[in-house]
Design an enzyme around this catalytic site. Structure first.
Site, PDB file in Angstrom:
ATOM      1  CE  LYS A 160      -2.567   2.143   3.777  1.00 30.06           C
ATOM      2  NZ  LYS A 160      -3.568   1.887   4.833  1.00 30.06           N
ATOM      3  CG  LEU A 161       2.634   2.586  -3.233  1.00 29.10           C
ATOM      4  CD1 LEU A 161       2.928   3.080  -4.659  1.00 29.10           C
ATOM      5  CD2 LEU A 161       3.938   2.244  -2.508  1.00 29.10           C
ATOM      6  CG  ASN A 189      -4.214   8.605   5.474  1.00 31.91           C
ATOM      7  OD1 ASN A 189      -3.163   8.130   5.062  1.00 31.91           O
ATOM      8  ND2 ASN A 189      -4.963   7.981   6.346  1.00 31.91           N
ATOM      9  CD  GLU A 212      -6.766   2.825   3.498  1.00 40.13           C
ATOM     10  OE1 GLU A 212      -5.884   2.144   2.935  1.00 40.13           O
ATOM     11  OE2 GLU A 212      -6.821   2.974   4.725  1.00 40.13           O
TER      12      GLU A 212
HETATM   13  O1  OSB Z   1      -4.659   5.421   7.196  1.00 43.33           O
HETATM   14  O2  OSB Z   1      -4.248   3.371   7.375  1.00 43.33           O
HETATM   15  C1  OSB Z   1      -4.023   4.531   7.726  1.00 43.33           C
HETATM   16  C2  OSB Z   1      -1.161   4.571  10.272  1.00 43.33           C
HETATM   17  C3  OSB Z   1      -1.600   5.550  11.121  1.00 43.33           C
HETATM   18  C4  OSB Z   1      -2.761   6.208  10.850  1.00 43.33           C
HETATM   19  C5  OSB Z   1      -3.521   5.883   9.703  1.00 43.33           C
HETATM   20  C6  OSB Z   1      -3.104   4.877   8.858  1.00 43.33           C
HETATM   21  C7  OSB Z   1      -1.877   4.230   9.127  1.00 43.33           C
HETATM   22  C8  OSB Z   1      -1.301   3.232   8.250  1.00 43.33           C
HETATM   23  C9  OSB Z   1      -0.313   2.266   8.881  1.00 43.33           C
HETATM   24  O3  OSB Z   1      -1.486   3.171   7.058  1.00 43.33           O
HETATM   25  C10 OSB Z   1      -0.792   0.884   8.879  1.00 43.33           C
HETATM   26  C11 OSB Z   1       0.032  -0.004   9.787  1.00 43.33           C
HETATM   27  O4  OSB Z   1      -0.248  -0.048  11.015  1.00 43.33           O
HETATM   28  O5  OSB Z   1       0.940  -0.648   9.290  1.00 43.33           O
HETATM   29 MG    MG Z   2      -6.023   4.540   5.805  1.00 45.14          MG
END
Ligand code: OSB
Ligand code: MG
Length: 373
Positions: A160-161, A189, A212
């Site tokens: 996942k990037l 995000n 996502e």
């Molecule tokens: O959006 O998935 C997210 C970490 C902190 C806050 C939000 C996210 C994330 C990650 C990390 O993508 C996922 C992991 O715990 O490896």
């Molecule tokens: Mg996320």
């Protein structure tokens, strides 16, 4: 089972590498842990709230405050089971991550007392779960390619990037060109606007599993509109804070896939309801991650063994996050993590190490003591 006390503590754990998302960079975790002390034994909970309110409105200080002043007092000295926690806390609006941590600690105590694992409790259908890895925004494309290559060499089954405006089409193109058929997805995000629809549609050419949370969490309808321009399946993370929101988002056509994070939705029991609802609607789910320690990871890995978790999760090995975990480490074997089989979370906490990295602690309960501020 009587809840006699709740011990809270904050620990500091450096990350093995900085983790950059569209909302900021993290170099260490400041984690709030809970121990539920009951007459049937103890249980652990981990709060996934971050250091700053930049993923959701919650953050570690707010979680600590609301637990001490509003949540724990509603349960202390009461007869509790995990399924009674959310109803007892319903008068408090929001604060899902704080509520989830408390429910988790009670559930762990309850399951340890009856010798049942989280996996058994959730109805796990596999002994190990496929691991993906979430790759933060990198300083350059060559560094991205080398980071992704290292994770693939370790055996991760999906990449996942993290993306943001200015770091999207070109890095995704570079990874797709170098690693021809790796299962690939992206996570924004909330960094985009509906007006970016045509730009996001450029990602369609890279055969991604999903995109996502491209838009802000409140913009359910806009995600449904975005799905008319972007062919890649939309997956929601931040928007889905309850089974109700999951049902509405699916009904509105805002997402075809859901990322489940127990902390974000108020606990494992609500997360299970979302899993079941999605299964009944034909919507696949996958386990998200919040850079958890071995405590949170143990519960997440167990839940990810449920039948409708059909995509690899952000359930990476302990060494992707920390030099030393606070439980026995989760180790990648053939791109998978083993579901713990012991009672409750099935991991033990190295309390001596924990003490050495604790920067605050306090206890609520036990004959009226309240040794916290
Ligand atoms: O959006 O998935 C997210 C970490 C902190 C806050 C939000 C996210 C994330 C990650 C990390 O993508 C996922 C992991 O715990 O490896
Ligand atoms: Mg996320």
């Amino acid at each position: 089972m009587k809840l006699q006390a709740v011990e809270l503590r904050r620990i500091r754990l450096p990350l093995v590498a900085p983790f950059e998302t569209s909302f900021g960079v993290q170099t260490e975790r400041d984690v709030l842990l809970l121990k539920a002390v009951t007459d049937a034994g103890d249980g652990w909970g981990e709060c996934v709230a971050g250091e700053e309110p930049n993923y959701s409105s919650e953050y570690v200080e707010s979680a600590q405050h609301v637990l001490i002043h509003h949540l724990v007092p509603r349960l202390l000295e009461r007869d509790v089971t995990a399924d009674a926690v959310a109803p007892a806390l319903r008068a408090v609006h929001g604060h899902n991550m704080a509520k989830a941590a408390l429910e988790m600690a009670v559930l762990d105590a309850e399951l340890r007392a009856r010798g049942e694992s989280f996996g058994q409790f959730f109805g796990a259908v596999r002994a190990e779960v496929d691991s993906g890895v979430s790759v933060g925004i990198q300083p350059s494309i060559p560094e991205l390619l080398s980071t992704v290559g290292d994770y693939l060499d370790e055996g991760y089954r999906r990449i996942k990037l993290k993306i943001k405006p200015g770091w999207d089409v070109e890095p995704v193109r570079a990874v797709r060109e170098q690693f021809r058929d790796v299962p690939l997805q992206v996570d924004a995000n909330t960094a985009y606007k509906l007006a970016d629809a045509e730009h996001l549609a450029e990602l369609d050419q890279f055969d991604l599993l999903l995109i996502e949370q491209p838009l802000p969490e409140e913009e359910i309808l806009a995600h449904a509109k975005l799905a008319q321009t972007v062919r890649t399946p939309i997956c929601l993370d931040e928007s889905i804070t309850s089974a109700q929101w999951a049902a509405d988002a699916i009904e509105l056509g805002a997402c075809r896939i859901i990322n489940i994070k127990p902390g974000r939705v108020g606990g494992y029991l609500e997360a299970r309801r979302i899993h079941d609802l999605c299964a009944s609607r034909g919507v696949p789910v996958w386990m998200g991650g919040m850079l958890e320690t071995g405590i949170g990871r143990a519960g997440n890995v167990a839940m990810a063994a449920m039948p409708n978790f059909t995509l690899p999760g952000d359930t990476s090995a302990s060494d992707r996050y920390f030099h030393r975990d606070i439980t026995q480490p989760f180790v990648l074997r053939d791109g998978r993590l083993a579901v713990p089989t012991g009672p409750g979370l099935g991991v033990s906490v190295d309390e001596e190490y924990l003490d050495s990295i604790t920067h605050w602690e306090g206890t609520l309960g036990r004959a009226g003591t309240r040794s916290v501020s």
